[in-house]
Design an enzyme around this catalytic site. Structure first.
Site, PDB file in Angstrom:
ATOM      1  N   HIS A 172       0.820  -1.149   0.040  1.00  0.00           N
ATOM      2  CA  HIS A 172       0.048  -0.041  -0.059  1.00  0.00           C
ATOM      3  C   HIS A 172       0.837   1.395  -0.092  1.00  0.00           C
ATOM      4  O   HIS A 172       0.236   2.332  -0.271  1.00  0.00           O
ATOM      5  CB  HIS A 172      -0.863  -0.119   1.328  1.00  0.00           C
ATOM      6  N   ARG A 280      -3.559  11.842   8.395  1.00  0.00           N
ATOM      7  CA  ARG A 280      -3.230  11.115   9.534  1.00  0.00           C
ATOM      8  C   ARG A 280      -2.037  12.087   9.800  1.00  0.00           C
ATOM      9  O   ARG A 280      -1.231  12.551   9.065  1.00  0.00           O
ATOM     10  CB  ARG A 280      -2.654   9.774   9.173  1.00  0.00           C
ATOM     11  N   LYS A 285       3.101  13.404   5.266  1.00  0.00           N
ATOM     12  CA  LYS A 285       1.791  13.942   4.386  1.00  0.00           C
ATOM     13  C   LYS A 285       1.977  15.447   4.435  1.00  0.00           C
ATOM     14  O   LYS A 285       1.350  16.089   3.744  1.00  0.00           O
ATOM     15  CB  LYS A 285       0.556  13.960   5.356  1.00  0.00           C
ATOM     16  N   ASP A 379       3.533   9.708  -1.033  1.00  0.00           N
ATOM     17  CA  ASP A 379       2.044   8.728  -0.678  1.00  0.00           C
ATOM     18  C   ASP A 379       2.011   7.744  -1.627  1.00  0.00           C
ATOM     19  O   ASP A 379       2.021   7.953  -2.725  1.00  0.00           O
ATOM     20  CB  ASP A 379       1.056   9.748  -0.691  1.00  0.00           C
ATOM     21  N   LEU A 383      -6.112   8.301  -0.155  1.00  0.00           N
ATOM     22  CA  LEU A 383      -7.649   8.214  -0.819  1.00  0.00           C
ATOM     23  C   LEU A 383      -8.456   9.522  -0.440  1.00  0.00           C
ATOM     24  O   LEU A 383      -9.582   9.776  -0.992  1.00  0.00           O
ATOM     25  CB  LEU A 383      -8.160   7.176   0.262  1.00  0.00           C
ATOM     26  N   VAL A 384      -7.839  10.461   0.367  1.00  0.00           N
ATOM     27  CA  VAL A 384      -8.455  11.624   0.736  1.00  0.00           C
ATOM     28  C   VAL A 384      -8.699  12.555  -0.444  1.00  0.00           C
ATOM     29  O   VAL A 384      -9.907  12.896  -0.749  1.00  0.00           O
ATOM     30  CB  VAL A 384      -7.501  12.489   1.529  1.00  0.00           C
ATOM     31  N   LYS A 386      -9.433  11.229  -3.544  1.00  0.00           N
ATOM     32  CA  LYS A 386     -10.377  10.867  -4.377  1.00  0.00           C
ATOM     33  C   LYS A 386     -11.586  10.797  -3.551  1.00  0.00           C
ATOM     34  O   LYS A 386     -12.574  11.009  -4.244  1.00  0.00           O
ATOM     35  CB  LYS A 386     -10.015   9.122  -4.409  1.00  0.00           C
TER      36      LYS A 386
END
Ligand code: ADQ
Length: 728
Positions: A172, A280, A285, A379, A383-384, A386
């Site tokens: 992932h 997170r 990030k 990353d 998913l954020v 999307k």
């Protein structure tokens, strides 16, 4: 199996991840479970939950001391607990997984703890425990899908226990560029661990390429199409970009509750542009650089201070890892600095919410945000980005997206930005704020199409389908038939043995010079030579073979049979004149190419030249191979040599020389002898091909072969040879 696609070859699906999608909660009123709503749980919900799958993982601390009630609860959820002690959480999870692999995969080298030998030990042990648990449950026909960097060794450890299992592995996080991955002291073990799988999936083609290149550079494996061959066993390496449940986000965004919450939020900040970020609180990030860029923008355009409102939602994460505590401090300080400089007595510019929010609140933020800032330093997917696009059902809103997030390869209509370039980041934020409505709509419509096209259910199904379609690896454990053949040879007289050396009598080592015979091997051969005529037939030079076996009463054949020395102290004789006339001119051609090829080197033998390119970047290697092949084909003496591709090597050898030339010569003196021949690669096929019908040919490993028998490795070869000398 309806939910696993139409293919019924797979019986059950065994899912494996560090955490189970549920956590056990001991309580005064009896045991309870808390369901995880995290990405992985949602992602796998389409393949878990119909009773045909089992999920292995840690259910939290209460899982280490299971009560009968908890056991029943876990079984009801089709989950199998794997216990991880508090000390192991510290070493395996915090120390190695998150202290070493996580920063390494995200290119943050200053955060990688390299002095982590004890943590590595714990990592290995916990991976073994997972493999053990799965093996206990696995039945023929079951497919296994292992998730993420915490469990990279599980595929190979499971393959040892269940050789015929179909195993998939999905990473992932990014697989870093090989030059970064090479830093890891346990790089070979990690690659070998993952290679136990039949299908290895990544979010992007670039990560898949990095992995394949690392395998080529560090293990000498070659990629053909999207398949790596590991000891003849195909391992498919491909991109399976994860999606989200876009329908669910769109439906929730349209719900009355979310619309109301979003409107309330907006009402609190009239006339302001709302910027939002959801992460997170992880150093990958990019929160500090995002804040610095905002500070720069406000410095350049002070009038914006009354027009912007930035909500940074940051979920606490991995708080026991040191680097995370420092990071949290840095972020807090920067938020204070920006607010100190640009806030007013009644209003701050930045609002840091240090907590997790429920799905309605999250959707309300997505619906309310004019601009979404997704600017990680690195990353796997993100998913954020999307989720935001799926929530913009009226085609409004702008997504600012880091080019270092996997999502950037799919979300072309976002404003892509390099988060390391503060000026570029500040300009991208400004451009997003000022973007005209029609451009916003055009871009957002494209983004929504893209996230609806690749749903998370499709992701899970396509991976499982790929796993279902992978061939079941053939068993290579020594068979009963081989035992019977060996029994017959034990009693046969006379007996001749033709043996390859590297990969057959000794394991491959990174440097050919270090693969010297050990004492056990010399003893086995010495005993065998007392009852059989033994010939070692190798691609190595005369000097190496003489050095290794000079004192043994056995025949030696170097350079694939060009040179032979049939008895100790007798002279070496060549089958063809050496050096061949083409050797010197071709050496110049080879040297010219090697000089222009980083990582490549030339090996010269008395009758052959070899271009080795295992450490060369694959695309460059392919280009140079093309050039070399053209030069060889056009050479005036091309009818006098053969061009032979090997494992990351191209060899040019005198025509007519191959390992098979040794066989008729040796057997001429012993026409009715029983024969055994053992080898592990393509060059040994010529040896097998020259054997008489009655011979026992044994291939080491899984590669394609005309040999009738197989054994898995060097250990079994030695045991087989030793068994031939046992007296019955
Ligand atoms: P993560 O690093 O966790 O995942 P991401 O892909 O952004 O990163 O997923 C985070 C999830 O948590 C999202 O679904 C988001 O909605 C949710 N979330 C974040 N903050 C939240 C908050 N404050 N409250 C509630 N929910 C919140 C890893 C990799 C990623 C990869 C995923 C999936 O690091 O690169 O995309 O796995 O493979």
């Amino acid at each position: 199996m309806a939910r696993l696609g139409t293919n019924t070859k797979v019986n059950r699906l065994l899912l494996v991840s560090n955490r189970l999608p549920i956590t056990l909660i001991p309580g005064a009123d009896g045991p309870a479970i808390e369901r995880s709503t995290g990405g992985l749980a949602t992602a796998l919900s389409s393949v878990h939950g119909d009773g045909r799958s089992l999920w292995f993982g840690w259910p939290g601390p209460a899982g280490n001391d299971l009560t009968p009630e908890f056991t029943a609860l876990l079984a009801e959820q089709h989950t199998v607990p794997v216990e991880i002690s508090a000390a192991e959480v510290k070493a395996y999870y915090e120390g190695f997984s998150n202290g070493v692999l996580w920063p390494l995969c995200h290119y943050l080298l200053d955060k990688v703890r390299l002095d982590a030998h004890e943590d590595w030990e714990a990592y290995r042990l916990v991976n073994e425990r997972f493999a053990e648990r799965i093996a206990r449950e696995w039945k023929p026909g079951d497919a296994v899908w292992v998730h993420d960097y915490q469990l990279a060794l599980v595929p190979a450890l499971l393959r040892q226990r269940c050789p015929e299992a179909r195993i998939g592995f999905f990473l992932h996080v990014p697989f870093p560029a090989p030059e970064i991955f090479r830093i890891l002291p346990w790089r070979t073990e990690v690659l070998r661990g993952i290679l136990g799988a039949d299908v290895v999936g990544f979010h992007t083609a670039q990560y898949a390429f990095h992995f394949a290149y690392a395998c080529s550079q560090l293990l000498g494996l070659e990629l053909a199409g999207d398949v790596l061959r590991d000891d003849g066993r195909p391992v498919r390496v491909a991109a399976f970009p994860i999606g989200i449940d876009a329908e669910a986000f769109a439906t929730r965004a349209a719900s009355e509750e979310v619309q109301r919450r979003a409107a309330e939020l907006r009402a609190g900040i009239p006339e302001r542009t709302l910027l939002v970020a959801v992460d997170r609180l992880d150093y990958t990030k990019g929160l500090p650089r995002r804040l610095l860029a905002l500070e720069r923008l406000l410095t350049q355009r002070p009038e914006l201070r009354d027009k912007l409102h930035f909500i940074q939602l940051a979920v606490p994460t991995r708080e026991n890892v040191d680097a995370y505590a420092d990071y949290r401090r840095t972020v807090n300080e920067l938020v204070s600095r920006v607010n100190g400089r640009f806030g007013t007595p009644t209003r701050n510019v930045v609002h840091l919410l240090h907590r997790s929010v429920d799905p309605v609140e999250l959707s309300a933020l997505y619906v309310a945000a004019d601009v979404m800032l997704v600017t990680p330093l690195r990353d796997g997917m993100n998913l954020v980005a999307k989720e935001y696009a799926a929530s913009r059902i009226d085609d409004s809103g702008v997504l600012v997206l880091s080019e270092f997030a996997g999502a950037a390869t799919e979300l072309h209509e976002a404003l892509h930005v390099n988060p390391y370039d503060l000026d570029a980041l500040a300009s991208a934020i400004l451009r997003a704020i000022e973007m005209p409505g029609d451009e916003r709509a055009l871009r957002m419509a494209g983004l929504r199409r893209s996230v609806h096209g690749g749903s998370v259910h499709r992701w899970a199904r396509s991976f499982v389908t790929s796993l279902e379609e992978s061939p079941i690896p053939p068993a290579i454990a020594p068979t009963r038939a081989l035992e019977e053949a060996a029994q017959a040879l034990r009693d046969a007289e006379p007996l001749v043995a033709f043996l390859d050396y590297d990969g057959t009598l000794v394991d491959f080592s990174t440097s050919p010079r270090t693969a010297t015979p050990d004492r056990e091997l010399l003893r086995v051969l010495e005993r065998l030579a007392k009852r059989a005529t033994v010939h070692v037939v190798s691609g190595r030079s005369r000097e190496s073979l003489e050095d290794f076996f000079g004192s043994l009463p056995i025949g030696l054949h170097a350079e694939h049979g060009l040179w032979s020395r049939k008895t100790p102290h007798s002279p070496w004789t060549a089958r063809l004149p050496v050096p061949p006339t083409w050797l010197a001119p071709l050496r110049e051609v080879f040297e010219g190419i090697v000089r222009r090829t980083d990582g490549a080197f030339l090996e010269e033998k008395s009758g052959a030249l070899a271009f080795h390119y295992r450490s060369t970047e694959p695309q460059l290697a392919q280009r140079r191979l093309g050039e070399l092949r053209l030069a060889l084909a056009a050479h005036p003496a091309s009818s006098e040599f053969d061009v032979l591709p090997g494992a990351r090597v191209l060899e040019v050898r005198q025509r007519g020389i191959h390992k098979g030339v040794v066989v008729p010569e040796v057997l001429a003196a012993l026409p009715s002898a029983a024969v055994i021949a053992i080898g592990d690669d393509l060059t040994d096929e010529a040896l097998f091909g020259a054997l008489p019908e009655r011979a026992v040919a044994v291939r080491v490993g899984r590669g394609q072969s005309i040999a009738r028998f197989r054994v898995p490795g060097v250990r079994e070869v030695r045991a087989l040879l030793a068994s031939l000398t046992e007296t019955t």
